[in-house]
Design a protein around this motif. Structure first.
Motif, PDB file in Angstrom:
ATOM      1  N   ALA A 110       0.809   5.695  51.589  1.00  0.00           N
ATOM      2  CA  ALA A 110       0.448   7.008  52.125  1.00  0.00           C
ATOM      3  C   ALA A 110      -0.764   6.915  53.043  1.00  0.00           C
ATOM      4  O   ALA A 110      -0.844   7.628  54.058  1.00  0.00           O
ATOM      5  CB  ALA A 110       0.164   7.978  50.971  1.00  0.00           C
ATOM      6  N   ALA A 111      -1.720   6.051  52.713  1.00  0.00           N
ATOM      7  CA  ALA A 111      -2.902   5.896  53.569  1.00  0.00           C
ATOM      8  C   ALA A 111      -2.514   5.343  54.938  1.00  0.00           C
ATOM      9  O   ALA A 111      -3.017   5.812  55.973  1.00  0.00           O
ATOM     10  CB  ALA A 111      -3.921   4.983  52.887  1.00  0.00           C
ATOM     11  N   LEU A 112      -1.632   4.358  54.960  1.00  0.00           N
ATOM     12  CA  LEU A 112      -1.186   3.796  56.236  1.00  0.00           C
ATOM     13  C   LEU A 112      -0.412   4.827  57.052  1.00  0.00           C
ATOM     14  O   LEU A 112      -0.592   4.943  58.270  1.00  0.00           O
ATOM     15  CB  LEU A 112      -0.314   2.561  55.982  1.00  0.00           C
ATOM     16  CG  LEU A 112      -1.042   1.334  55.411  1.00  0.00           C
ATOM     17  CD1 LEU A 112      -0.045   0.237  55.074  1.00  0.00           C
ATOM     18  CD2 LEU A 112      -2.088   0.818  56.394  1.00  0.00           C
ATOM     19  N   LEU A 113       0.441   5.600  56.374  1.00  0.00           N
ATOM     20  CA  LEU A 113       1.192   6.640  57.073  1.00  0.00           C
ATOM     21  C   LEU A 113       0.258   7.718  57.610  1.00  0.00           C
ATOM     22  O   LEU A 113       0.453   8.235  58.717  1.00  0.00           O
ATOM     23  CB  LEU A 113       2.225   7.259  56.128  1.00  0.00           C
ATOM     24  CG  LEU A 113       3.447   6.383  55.793  1.00  0.00           C
ATOM     25  CD1 LEU A 113       4.291   7.059  54.722  1.00  0.00           C
ATOM     26  CD2 LEU A 113       4.278   6.127  57.037  1.00  0.00           C
ATOM     27  N   ALA A 114      -0.759   8.060  56.821  1.00  0.00           N
ATOM     28  CA  ALA A 114      -1.713   9.080  57.262  1.00  0.00           C
ATOM     29  C   ALA A 114      -2.466   8.620  58.503  1.00  0.00           C
ATOM     30  O   ALA A 114      -2.708   9.405  59.431  1.00  0.00           O
ATOM     31  CB  ALA A 114      -2.703   9.396  56.134  1.00  0.00           C
ATOM     32  N   ALA A 130      -8.435   9.233  51.671  1.00  0.00           N
ATOM     33  CA  ALA A 130      -8.449  10.346  50.720  1.00  0.00           C
ATOM     34  C   ALA A 130      -7.042  10.889  50.501  1.00  0.00           C
ATOM     35  O   ALA A 130      -6.678  11.266  49.381  1.00  0.00           O
ATOM     36  CB  ALA A 130      -9.377  11.445  51.224  1.00  0.00           C
ATOM     37  N   ILE A 131      -6.245  10.939  51.555  1.00  0.00           N
ATOM     38  CA  ILE A 131      -4.848  11.380  51.408  1.00  0.00           C
ATOM     39  C   ILE A 131      -4.069  10.378  50.570  1.00  0.00           C
ATOM     40  O   ILE A 131      -3.260  10.755  49.711  1.00  0.00           O
ATOM     41  CB  ILE A 131      -4.195  11.549  52.794  1.00  0.00           C
ATOM     42  CG1 ILE A 131      -4.834  12.728  53.543  1.00  0.00           C
ATOM     43  CG2 ILE A 131      -2.691  11.764  52.670  1.00  0.00           C
ATOM     44  CD1 ILE A 131      -4.432  12.833  54.998  1.00  0.00           C
ATOM     45  N   GLY A 132      -4.315   9.102  50.794  1.00  0.00           N
ATOM     46  CA  GLY A 132      -3.618   8.080  50.032  1.00  0.00           C
ATOM     47  C   GLY A 132      -3.865   8.178  48.545  1.00  0.00           C
ATOM     48  O   GLY A 132      -2.976   7.861  47.743  1.00  0.00           O
ATOM     49  N   ILE A 133      -5.039   8.662  48.147  1.00  0.00           N
ATOM     50  CA  ILE A 133      -5.362   8.713  46.722  1.00  0.00           C
ATOM     51  C   ILE A 133      -4.487   9.712  45.979  1.00  0.00           C
ATOM     52  O   ILE A 133      -4.444   9.709  44.740  1.00  0.00           O
ATOM     53  CB  ILE A 133      -6.866   9.052  46.527  1.00  0.00           C
ATOM     54  CG1 ILE A 133      -7.390   8.457  45.210  1.00  0.00           C
ATOM     55  CG2 ILE A 133      -7.117  10.529  46.540  1.00  0.00           C
ATOM     56  CD1 ILE A 133      -7.377   6.961  45.171  1.00  0.00           C
ATOM     57  N   ILE A 134      -3.752  10.556  46.705  1.00  0.00           N
ATOM     58  CA  ILE A 134      -2.751  11.404  46.043  1.00  0.00           C
ATOM     59  C   ILE A 134      -1.772  10.519  45.275  1.00  0.00           C
ATOM     60  O   ILE A 134      -1.238  10.913  44.231  1.00  0.00           O
ATOM     61  CB  ILE A 134      -1.998  12.270  47.076  1.00  0.00           C
ATOM     62  CG1 ILE A 134      -2.950  13.272  47.729  1.00  0.00           C
ATOM     63  CG2 ILE A 134      -0.833  13.015  46.430  1.00  0.00           C
ATOM     64  CD1 ILE A 134      -2.311  14.074  48.863  1.00  0.00           C
ATOM     65  N   GLY A 135      -1.557   9.304  45.781  1.00  0.00           N
ATOM     66  CA  GLY A 135      -0.671   8.365  45.119  1.00  0.00           C
ATOM     67  C   GLY A 135      -1.166   7.909  43.763  1.00  0.00           C
ATOM     68  O   GLY A 135      -0.407   7.296  43.009  1.00  0.00           O
ATOM     69  N   SER A 156      -8.266  10.373  60.504  1.00  0.00           N
ATOM     70  CA  SER A 156      -9.319   9.369  60.562  1.00  0.00           C
ATOM     71  C   SER A 156      -9.206   8.459  59.340  1.00  0.00           C
ATOM     72  O   SER A 156      -8.508   8.768  58.372  1.00  0.00           O
ATOM     73  CB  SER A 156     -10.693  10.035  60.581  1.00  0.00           C
ATOM     74  OG  SER A 156     -10.918  10.760  59.376  1.00  0.00           O
ATOM     75  N   PHE A 157      -9.933   7.337  59.358  1.00  0.00           N
ATOM     76  CA  PHE A 157      -9.807   6.350  58.283  1.00  0.00           C
ATOM     77  C   PHE A 157     -10.167   6.935  56.934  1.00  0.00           C
ATOM     78  O   PHE A 157      -9.449   6.748  55.947  1.00  0.00           O
ATOM     79  CB  PHE A 157     -10.697   5.137  58.582  1.00  0.00           C
ATOM     80  CG  PHE A 157     -10.660   4.096  57.504  1.00  0.00           C
ATOM     81  CD1 PHE A 157      -9.602   3.201  57.423  1.00  0.00           C
ATOM     82  CD2 PHE A 157     -11.664   4.033  56.548  1.00  0.00           C
ATOM     83  CE1 PHE A 157      -9.556   2.244  56.417  1.00  0.00           C
ATOM     84  CE2 PHE A 157     -11.623   3.083  55.534  1.00  0.00           C
ATOM     85  CZ  PHE A 157     -10.566   2.182  55.472  1.00  0.00           C
TER      86      PHE A 157
END
Length: 383
Positions: A126-130, A142-147, A136-137
């Motif tokens: 998800a972080a890579l897709l975001a 932070a979006i990836g941490i939804i995982g 921004s990095f």
């Protein structure tokens, strides 16, 4: 404007503001959260207060947050500053969760942490897709941490590195956690055959875990995780402190208070406060739609990673594991473990894998906190 017009405008500010379509749309979102909690029983302890907070925060001219003309902050702003802005509520929630957790299955079979690690693949995907979506990095991380499938961890990370996205990130994390019974089964069925889902993992007589091992385990986890990622100490420290209250044997009253009164009170305040951040300005954006899609992708990749890892492990084992348990490595405890155990029973009414599913699910709870700490430690280094 005459004095009478000023008075009328002040008195009817709420009525005048109701003409904006965005107000009604936010009321609809708040009502949807309440409906999901009350009628569908999806995380009602969180979604119900969040829905109420959303409605309160979007009433035109309200004084629940900060009055439009300035002045003293409303009670929801006070709660936000006291519990979200300084990460107090997520930390308190982890104390309660730690007091509820039973780490004996993890102590008996430490290897289940491998399944939990694989089931957090969604964080990186998800972080890579975001990042590919233009975030921004720090926002992508932070979006990836939804995982991690852990609402408090999501709040903690978002508050530090993506404060503007706090509301959609939190709502997405908690909503998808509540939808685990809907999200995981079709993905698992797609990745496994009927024969694989029927693999038996017989019940094993549980070897008793000594008091010393149960007491030292949380201390060792805190030391190792704290040394590797010091920024994770508030999260992992609170989780293991709650567990120590439970296993020490001399603080039963504190453990019970953490599991009941503290958990209920903080969940109540956390839910309505996070809901109050769901204003039209924060929610009705293209970025929120992207976050919803990325959150779904995170949960999908979590499930895929856990199941595929279990299937790869089976290539090297004489005594096969049921690949269903790989999906339990997310932090949605104990929901994911129960969902997967029920799936095995549907395939074979005498195949009880609940013991193994819960062991992996407990490991996922620890893995989510460690993953959150590692993400927080890496963001400042890589930025």
């Amino acid at each position: 404007m005459t004095p009478w017009e000023s008075i009328a405008r002040e008195l009817f500010s709420g009525v005048l503001g109701m003409g904006a379509p965005r107000v009604w749309f936010m009321f609809l979102i708040g009502g949807l959260l309440i409906w999901l909690g009350v009628k569908k029983d999806y995380e009602p302890l969180l979604l119900f207060p969040m829905g109420v907070g959303c409605i309160l925060a979007n009433i035109p001219g309200h004084f629940a947050v900060i009055p439009a003309g300035g002045g003293e902050p409303g009670f929801l702003s006070v709660l936000y500053n006291a519990g979200i802005a300084n990460e107090l509520f997520p930390v308190l929630i982890f104390i309660a969760v730690g007091a509820m957790c039973e780490f004996d299955p993890l102590i008996r079979a430490p290897y289940v942490m491998l399944f939990a690690a694989a089931a957090h693949f969604g964080i990186f995907a998800a972080a890579l897709l975001a990042a590919a979506f233009g975030f921004s990095f720090n926002e992508a991380a932070a979006i990836g941490i939804i995982g991690a499938a852990d609402g408090p961890t999501t709040i903690f990370v978002a508050q530090k590195f993506a404060r503007d996205l706090l509301a959609p990130l939190t709502v997405t994390a908690f909503c998808y956690m509540s939808l685990v019974p809907i999200i995981q089964p079709p993905i698992v069925k797609l990745l496994t055959t009927k024969a694989e889902r029927r693999i038996r993992m017989p019940f094993r007589a549980e070897r008793p875990v000594s008091w010393t091992a149960r007491f030292l385990f949380p201390l060792m986890v805190v030391l190792v995780a704290g040394i590797l990622a010091p920024i994770s100490v508030p999260l992992i420290g609170a989780l293991m402190f709650g567990n120590l209250l439970k296993v020490s044997g001399v603080t039963d009253s504190l453990s019970n208070a953490a599991q009941n009164e503290l958990a209920n009170l903080v969940t109540l305040l956390l839910g309505i406060t996070v809901g109050a951040t769901m204003t039209a300005d924060n929610i009705l954006t293209l970025d929120v739609l992207k976050i919803l899609l990325l959150g779904a992708a995170a949960f999908v990749f979590d499930t895929v990673g856990g199941v595929l890892f279990a299937k790869v492990v089976n290539l090297f084992l004489k005594k096969k594991v049921n690949p269903l348990i790989g999906a339990c490595g997310i932090s949605a405890f104990p929901m994911s473990g129960r969902v997967i155990a029920r799936m095995a029973l549907k395939e074979d009414s005498s195949n009880y894998i609940i013991q193994h599913a819960m062991g992996v699910n407990v490991a996922g709870q620890v893995a989510s906190v460690v993953a959150g700490g590692l993400v927080m430690a890496l963001i400042p280094v890589l930025m």
